[in-house]
Design a protein around this motif. Structure first.
Motif, PDB file in Angstrom:
ATOM      1  N   ASN A 184      -0.732  -0.901  -4.461  1.00 23.81           N
ATOM      2  CA  ASN A 184      -0.543   0.098  -5.541  1.00 23.81           C
ATOM      3  C   ASN A 184       0.597   0.572  -5.818  1.00 23.81           C
ATOM      4  O   ASN A 184       1.105   1.357  -6.517  1.00 23.81           O
ATOM      5  CB  ASN A 184      -1.673   1.234  -5.597  1.00 23.81           C
ATOM      6  N   ASP A 222      -6.094  -3.326  -6.622  1.00 22.71           N
ATOM      7  CA  ASP A 222      -6.562  -2.968  -5.357  1.00 22.71           C
ATOM      8  C   ASP A 222      -5.770  -1.976  -4.947  1.00 22.71           C
ATOM      9  O   ASP A 222      -4.505  -1.960  -4.992  1.00 22.71           O
ATOM     10  CB  ASP A 222      -6.832  -4.156  -4.476  1.00 22.71           C
ATOM     11  N   CYS A 223      -6.239  -1.041  -3.893  1.00 23.15           N
ATOM     12  CA  CYS A 223      -5.665   0.142  -3.363  1.00 23.15           C
ATOM     13  C   CYS A 223      -4.485  -0.452  -2.211  1.00 23.15           C
ATOM     14  O   CYS A 223      -3.634   0.156  -2.146  1.00 23.15           O
ATOM     15  CB  CYS A 223      -6.358   0.907  -2.319  1.00 23.15           C
ATOM     16  N   ASP A 257       0.885  -1.247   0.061  1.00 18.36           N
ATOM     17  CA  ASP A 257      -0.040  -0.043   0.006  1.00 18.36           C
ATOM     18  C   ASP A 257       0.927   1.037   0.069  1.00 18.36           C
ATOM     19  O   ASP A 257       1.758   1.476   0.880  1.00 18.36           O
ATOM     20  CB  ASP A 257      -0.858  -0.135   1.380  1.00 18.36           C
ATOM     21  N   ASP A 264      -3.599   8.983  -2.664  1.00 14.45           N
ATOM     22  CA  ASP A 264      -4.856   8.177  -2.772  1.00 14.45           C
ATOM     23  C   ASP A 264      -4.730   7.002  -3.602  1.00 14.45           C
ATOM     24  O   ASP A 264      -3.816   6.811  -4.287  1.00 14.45           O
ATOM     25  CB  ASP A 264      -6.111   9.101  -3.239  1.00 14.45           C
ATOM     26  N   CYS A 265      -5.911   6.423  -3.794  1.00 17.27           N
ATOM     27  CA  CYS A 265      -6.033   5.049  -4.480  1.00 17.27           C
ATOM     28  C   CYS A 265      -5.628   5.315  -6.076  1.00 17.27           C
ATOM     29  O   CYS A 265      -5.673   4.084  -6.928  1.00 17.27           O
ATOM     30  CB  CYS A 265      -7.297   4.474  -4.198  1.00 17.27           C
ATOM     31  N   THR A 266      -5.799   6.516  -6.344  1.00 18.58           N
ATOM     32  CA  THR A 266      -5.718   6.782  -7.954  1.00 18.58           C
ATOM     33  C   THR A 266      -4.121   6.428  -8.418  1.00 18.58           C
ATOM     34  O   THR A 266      -3.725   6.387  -9.811  1.00 18.58           O
ATOM     35  CB  THR A 266      -6.161   8.163  -8.605  1.00 18.58           C
ATOM     36  N   SER A 292       0.342   4.102   0.790  1.00 17.11           N
ATOM     37  CA  SER A 292       0.183   5.132   2.013  1.00 17.11           C
ATOM     38  C   SER A 292       1.164   4.540   3.280  1.00 17.11           C
ATOM     39  O   SER A 292       1.324   5.486   3.944  1.00 17.11           O
ATOM     40  CB  SER A 292      -1.457   5.097   2.476  1.00 17.11           C
ATOM     41  N   GLY A 344      -6.131   4.845 -11.192  1.00 17.20           N
ATOM     42  CA  GLY A 344      -6.654   4.010 -10.009  1.00 17.20           C
ATOM     43  C   GLY A 344      -5.864   2.720  -9.846  1.00 17.20           C
ATOM     44  O   GLY A 344      -5.084   2.414 -10.722  1.00 17.20           O
ATOM     45  N   PRO A 345      -6.375   1.839  -9.295  1.00 17.52           N
ATOM     46  CA  PRO A 345      -5.564   0.348  -9.373  1.00 17.52           C
ATOM     47  C   PRO A 345      -5.762  -0.221 -10.776  1.00 17.52           C
ATOM     48  O   PRO A 345      -6.409  -0.141 -11.209  1.00 17.52           O
ATOM     49  CB  PRO A 345      -6.621  -0.406  -8.245  1.00 17.52           C
TER      50      PRO A 345
END
Length: 161
Positions: free
Chosen positions: A151, A147-148, A47, A56-58, A49, A116-117
């Motif tokens: 990523n 999936d985030c 992830d 973010d997930c994008t 993050s 995104g993903p």
């Protein structure tokens, strides 16, 4: 054999977190006989993050670092990122030591920051090259995931000769 010794310097807190997430390195990195660098460990999808809490997930990307025979960071090595996305060829160059989130010899490439993903199988690769773009490592093909939580693909290299 005696355990390897390390003369590593203190890592930034984010790099410390990253090392705790990744699998431990094999004792003898795999590389073709004619290359100076091989994989330190298998690519790991995490992830983003963990390193970038505000990302973010994008966003989807790949990054890592390069170490010498003694496990010390090697800055100034050219990194080539290639592959294909949406029918368009990707060919980018980067340099170790430019993205300290991964450690002193860190590098990073953005695959997309809007889509995104992105699930793909061996669409992308990364390798180390010299100033004439001659390979210092084999191309390392890697997957991306839809999936985030996966990523960011982390690929670390280690000098093998």
């Amino acid at each position: 054999p005696p355990p390897p010794t390390s003369t590593a310097t203190a890592l930034p807190a984010t790099a410390e977190k990253l090392l705790n997430v990744l699998p431990t390195a094999t004792e003898t990195p795999e590389a073709r006989p004619n290359y100076s660098f091989g994989l330190k460990s298998d690519p790991a999808a995490i992830d983003a993050s963990i390193l970038y809490p505000d990302r973010d997930c994008t966003w989807v990307g790949v990054g890592g670092q390069v170490l010498d025979l003694q496990g010390r960071p090697v800055t100034g090595i050219s990194v080539q990122f290639g592959g294909g996305l949406d029918g368009k060829a990707v060919d980018q160059m980067g340099l170790t030591g430019t993205v300290l989130k991964y450690g002193e010899a860190g590098f990073e490439f953005t695959i997309t920051d809007s889509q995104g993903p992105l699930a793909s199988t061996h669409n992308f690769w990364i390798r180390l090259v010299d100033q004439q773009k001659l390979p210092l490592s084999d191309k390392v093909y890697f997957d991306t995931y839809g999936d985030c939580g996966r990523n960011l693909t982390v690929i670390n290299f280690k000098q093998v000769r």
